[in-house]
Design an enzyme around this catalytic site. Structure first.
Site, short mmCIF file in Angstrom:
data_model
loop_
_atom_site.label_atom_id
_atom_site.label_comp_id
_atom_site.label_asym_id
_atom_site.label_seq_id
_atom_site.Cartn_x
_atom_site.Cartn_y
_atom_site.Cartn_z
N GLN A 106 56.98 3.93 -90.28
CA GLN A 106 56.86 4.59 -88.99
C GLN A 106 58.13 5.37 -88.70
O GLN A 106 59.24 4.87 -88.89
CB GLN A 106 56.62 3.56 -87.89
CG GLN A 106 56.36 4.17 -86.52
CD GLN A 106 56.28 3.10 -85.45
OE1 GLN A 106 57.30 2.57 -85.02
NE2 GLN A 106 55.06 2.77 -85.02
N TYR A 181 58.65 6.31 -76.11
CA TYR A 181 59.69 6.97 -76.91
C TYR A 181 59.50 8.49 -76.87
O TYR A 181 58.59 9.00 -76.21
CB TYR A 181 59.70 6.40 -78.31
CG TYR A 181 60.00 4.91 -78.33
CD1 TYR A 181 61.17 4.41 -77.75
CD2 TYR A 181 59.11 4.00 -78.88
CE1 TYR A 181 61.45 3.05 -77.73
CE2 TYR A 181 59.37 2.63 -78.87
CZ TYR A 181 60.53 2.16 -78.29
OH TYR A 181 60.80 0.81 -78.26
N GLY A 325 50.67 -8.35 -85.33
CA GLY A 325 52.11 -8.42 -85.44
C GLY A 325 52.64 -9.83 -85.33
O GLY A 325 53.05 -10.45 -86.32
N ARG A 326 52.59 -10.39 -84.13
CA ARG A 326 53.18 -11.71 -83.90
C ARG A 326 52.52 -12.78 -84.76
O ARG A 326 53.20 -13.71 -85.23
CB ARG A 326 53.09 -12.06 -82.42
CG ARG A 326 54.07 -11.27 -81.55
CD ARG A 326 53.86 -11.50 -80.07
NE ARG A 326 52.66 -10.82 -79.58
CZ ARG A 326 52.26 -10.85 -78.31
NH1 ARG A 326 52.96 -11.55 -77.42
NH2 ARG A 326 51.18 -10.21 -77.93
N CYS A 352 55.63 -17.30 -77.52
CA CYS A 352 56.90 -17.48 -76.81
C CYS A 352 57.67 -16.16 -76.72
O CYS A 352 58.57 -16.01 -75.89
CB CYS A 352 57.75 -18.54 -77.52
SG CYS A 352 58.41 -18.04 -79.13
#
Length: 381
Positions: A106, A181, A325-326, A352
């Site tokens: 990316q 961004y 992702g997580r 978390c």
């Protein structure tokens, strides 16, 4: 190999441009701060991504990688702004490919969502409107509206970065136009108040991203191009899904091969990193709505923690790909474990959000349930 028939859709192959993905699971680009001080690939960073490839992830977006020296927003951020970055990336992409996954990267410019005290430069943005979040944290925060010459420079930086990525062996590059961004700042009437050819109507606000996609396609015939967007910024006056009815066809005509749909900007950080209070898959309907506006494969993301849930999304036709992702940070082997009927062995993400170091003030990404990424692991080699 899928030995579990209940995952027929998520484990099926998919073509993107000339690529053929081994399955529909994506690891989204993530700022992890594991690179060397000069932005090149460290062993720690290499090990992180190769573990995902070993674990069965089909498409791995490395990065985010900075395209310009004036947007180095964190220590040990991945960089792709010079040819010195190519050797390390070549090894990284080769190792991902060797393990059967598709390597991508990316490309990012942080724009106003950075700190002048870190970058050492005035921050560039389409308009001189400070980021309401970052400007509160940085006493040296300075922002200016980009000149046409600076826009030309950043466009070239993105295109040159894509060329370096292709030289290093990336199969797909992703243009980061999400999460507030720089390119997202141009797209959005919330952050773009220009009155020239890069501001005002939808076409003008999309112009820079379109020119970057066109420029990459003109230089690189074979590489696939993904664009990541925030399908809803969740701020007053920001982009909503309806705005993309006009924007997405512009990207597709310019040469986009894949659309990666996220949500949020820094002011709506709970949408970039959804907490448990938002429940499962809070953004899937955004991806599903935007899927109507394009013919290219679309990727959904946001609190998707199991192949069961990913399978249901793909089978329902709401998305073509699922970014996890997580879930994969917590257990990079979760794809293979699921496909082979070993779900009980998966280290499950607890939400978390310790992994989102930029919200906690930590120096790098940690994970409370992944033994390889616990806080005591601090060594860069």
């Amino acid at each position: 190999m899928n030995n579990n028939n209940k995952y027929q859709n998520i484990s099926s192959r998919l073509s993107i441009n000339r690529l053929e993905l081994p399955n529909r699971v994506v690891f989204p680009a993530w700022q992890i701060n594991y690179a060397n001080n000069d932005g090149t690939v460290s062993n720690k960073l290499l090990n992180f991504y190769t573990a995902l490839a070993d674990g069965g992830c089909g498409l791995i977006f490395t990065g985010a990688a900075a395209v310009s020296p004036n947007t180095i927003a964190f220590d040990r951020i991945m960089r792709i702004d010079s040819n010195e970055c190519i050797p390390g990336l070549t090894n990284l992409f080769s190792e991902i490919s060797r393990r059967g996954s598709i390597p991508g990267i990316q490309l990012i410019h942080y724009g106003r969502q950075a700190a002048s005290s870190v970058t050492g430069y005035d921050l560039l943005a389409p308009s001189a409107i400070p980021c309401p979040v970052m400007s509160q944290f940085d006493p040296d925060y300075k922002i200016r509206e980009m000149s046409i010459g600076e826009i030309d420079m950043i466009r070239k930086d993105f295109i040159d970065a894509a060329v370096r990525a292709e030289q290093a062996g990336a199969s797909i590059v992703e243009v980061h136009a999400a999460h507030g961004y720089l390119l997202n700042e141009f797209l959005s009437p919330y952050s773009n108040h220009r009155s020239d050819q890069y501001g005002g109507n939808t076409y003008n606000r999309a112009r820079l991203t379109v020119e970057i996609i066109e420029g990459i396609r003109a230089r690189l015939d074979r590489i696939a191009i993904s664009v990541r967007i925030s399908g809803n910024e969740f701020v007053d006056g920001g982009l909503t899904p309806a705005d993309f009815r006009k924007i997405i066809p512009l990207f597709e005509e310019a040469g986009m091969d894949m659309l990666n749909v996220s949500a949020g900007v820094y002011e709506s950080m709970d949408r970039i990193v959804p907490p448990s209070s938002l429940g499962e898959t809070p953004h899937i309907n955004i991806a599903s709505e935007l899927k109507q506006y394009t013919s290219v494969p679309i990727c959904a993301v946001g609190s998707i923690y199991s192949l069961d849930k990913a399978e249901s999304i793909i089978s329902s036709g709401k998305s073509d790909l699922i970014a996890m992702g997580r879930a994969q940070v917590a257990d990079p082997g979760m794809v293979n474990k699921s496909l082979h009927g070993h779900e009980s062995d998966i280290n499950k993400c607890t939400q978390c959000n310790e992994c989102t170091f930029w919200t906690t003030g930590d120096p790098q990404m940690y994970c409370s349930v992944n033994p390889a990424l616990k806080r005591e692991i601090e060594v860069y080699t």
